[in-house]
Design a protein around this motif. Sequence first.
Motif, mmCIF file in Angstrom:
data_model
loop_
_atom_site.group_PDB
_atom_site.id
_atom_site.type_symbol
_atom_site.label_atom_id
_atom_site.label_comp_id
_atom_site.label_asym_id
_atom_site.label_seq_id
_atom_site.Cartn_x
_atom_site.Cartn_y
_atom_site.Cartn_z
ATOM 1 N N ASN A 79 1.041 -1.115 -0.064
ATOM 2 C CA ASN A 79 -0.100 0.000 0.011
ATOM 3 C C ASN A 79 0.780 1.374 0.057
ATOM 4 O O ASN A 79 1.439 1.573 1.001
ATOM 5 C CB ASN A 79 -0.977 0.024 1.056
ATOM 6 C CG ASN A 79 -2.141 1.026 1.132
ATOM 7 O OD1 ASN A 79 -1.693 2.407 1.015
ATOM 8 N ND2 ASN A 79 -3.359 0.830 1.254
ATOM 9 N N GLN A 80 0.995 1.921 -1.032
ATOM 10 C CA GLN A 80 1.927 2.985 -1.341
ATOM 11 C C GLN A 80 1.462 4.342 -0.545
ATOM 12 O O GLN A 80 2.502 4.780 0.177
ATOM 13 C CB GLN A 80 2.054 3.601 -2.722
ATOM 14 C CG GLN A 80 3.099 4.641 -2.952
ATOM 15 C CD GLN A 80 2.987 5.179 -4.425
ATOM 16 O OE1 GLN A 80 2.409 4.512 -5.242
ATOM 17 N NE2 GLN A 80 3.475 6.094 -4.726
ATOM 18 N N GLU A 81 0.154 4.134 -0.306
ATOM 19 C CA GLU A 81 -0.142 5.646 0.562
ATOM 20 C C GLU A 81 0.048 5.436 1.812
ATOM 21 O O GLU A 81 0.763 6.244 2.420
ATOM 22 C CB GLU A 81 -1.716 5.912 0.294
ATOM 23 C CG GLU A 81 -2.326 7.050 1.133
ATOM 24 C CD GLU A 81 -3.723 7.305 0.748
ATOM 25 O OE1 GLU A 81 -4.214 8.287 1.514
ATOM 26 O OE2 GLU A 81 -4.340 6.437 -0.053
ATOM 27 N N ALA B 66 14.494 -4.911 -4.257
ATOM 28 C CA ALA B 66 15.962 -5.356 -3.560
ATOM 29 C C ALA B 66 17.141 -4.854 -4.238
ATOM 30 O O ALA B 66 17.789 -4.015 -3.576
ATOM 31 C CB ALA B 66 15.945 -7.001 -3.193
ATOM 32 N N ASN B 67 16.917 -4.991 -5.450
ATOM 33 C CA ASN B 67 18.133 -4.373 -6.232
ATOM 34 C C ASN B 67 18.172 -2.724 -6.351
ATOM 35 O O ASN B 67 19.285 -2.109 -6.318
ATOM 36 C CB ASN B 67 17.953 -4.793 -7.945
ATOM 37 C CG ASN B 67 18.666 -6.233 -8.002
ATOM 38 O OD1 ASN B 67 19.375 -6.576 -7.171
ATOM 39 N ND2 ASN B 67 17.966 -7.070 -9.003
ATOM 40 N N GLN B 68 16.908 -2.109 -6.380
ATOM 41 C CA GLN B 68 16.819 -0.657 -6.041
ATOM 42 C C GLN B 68 17.640 -0.172 -4.741
ATOM 43 O O GLN B 68 18.378 0.657 -4.902
ATOM 44 C CB GLN B 68 15.410 -0.366 -6.428
ATOM 45 C CG GLN B 68 14.918 -0.133 -7.657
ATOM 46 C CD GLN B 68 13.307 0.414 -7.564
ATOM 47 O OE1 GLN B 68 12.363 -0.217 -7.596
ATOM 48 N NE2 GLN B 68 13.127 1.875 -7.341
ATOM 49 N N ALA C 64 10.824 4.772 1.195
ATOM 50 C CA ALA C 64 9.668 4.028 1.254
ATOM 51 C C ALA C 64 9.641 3.508 -0.334
ATOM 52 O O ALA C 64 9.944 4.087 -1.386
ATOM 53 C CB ALA C 64 8.549 4.668 1.229
ATOM 54 N N TYR C 65 9.464 2.076 -0.196
ATOM 55 C CA TYR C 65 9.258 1.554 -1.544
ATOM 56 C C TYR C 65 7.843 0.702 -1.501
ATOM 57 O O TYR C 65 7.632 -0.100 -0.628
ATOM 58 C CB TYR C 65 10.499 0.258 -1.776
ATOM 59 C CG TYR C 65 11.810 1.027 -1.726
ATOM 60 C CD1 TYR C 65 12.230 1.282 -3.320
ATOM 61 C CD2 TYR C 65 12.656 1.276 -0.937
ATOM 62 C CE1 TYR C 65 13.706 1.956 -3.398
ATOM 63 C CE2 TYR C 65 13.664 2.085 -0.923
ATOM 64 C CZ TYR C 65 14.329 2.146 -2.208
ATOM 65 O OH TYR C 65 15.542 2.855 -2.495
#
Length: 309
Positions: free
Chosen positions: A73-75, A109-111, A94-95
């Motif tokens: 949930n991005q928000e 994970a790579n990010q 935040a991802y």
Amino acid sequence: MALKLKSAKKLFIFLGKSVLALVETVVFAIIPKPRKNVAGEIVLITGAGSGLGRLLALKFAQLGSVLVLWDINQENNEETCKMAGEAGATRVYAYTCDCSRKEEVYRVANQVKKEVGDVSILINNAGIVTGRNFMDCPDELIEKSLDVNFKAHIWTYKAFLPAMIANDHGHLVCISSSAGLIGINGLADYCASKFAANGFAESIFLESFAKGQKGIKTTIVCPFFIKTGMFDGCTTGCPSLLPILEPEYAVRKIVDAILQENLYLYMPKFIYLMVFLKSFLPLKLGLLLGEYLGAFNLMDGFTGARKKN
């Protein structure tokens, strides 16, 4: 004869180490272990958008850790990110990540590795609950329970453990459940996923120990149900021994266990006794104990949120 002497030697070494471990346990039960400093450590928390994950993020923010927050949930996750900044975190990221999808876990994970660095404390907290009897639970929900509550741990370990091994430094935290220790009526898929998570975390700990990777720590957390909204409507037949836990209390105990590098944390302490009794009581007596405590009928009246990731 030589074989017998070798076996006897191994036995005495085992007994000696067992006595030392027992003495250490007794000593640290009286005198708390010193806490490690986690300021500057990169802490990744899955399911950080709400509930226990959010509270853990706020606690580690106060301890000066660099926070990496994952949630589907991005928000909600961005709200946790903002709150962590207000709580004192100097670096927080935040991802958006669906932990049930292996490819997405690896991609995000790579990010993280590129944009933040090597994760040194991994807290697998994301989880879901269906709250349905086994025969009434659709296959896709059972698969989702296993994907989020168990398989996600495998993919995050695969992604972040190599750097911990290379640095001989890291801490793996499995937020499991008492439902991963004792079966509960109405939670067959949830129990299966949590039993699996427990076994996996213990196995990786033993694998690391056998390889002499002493800088990599493990903490396995098995709480009774917590008032995070995930199990709204659940009741306990014996609240004095098996209370539904307050989130703030649970987070305080979890963080203490991590900082003291404890391998296991069961909450409340009565869970230790239940696990001990389960190991030698006849099955029927064990079931009677569970029935008396209401431990096998917790899902009666379940009305709360069925998903947390």
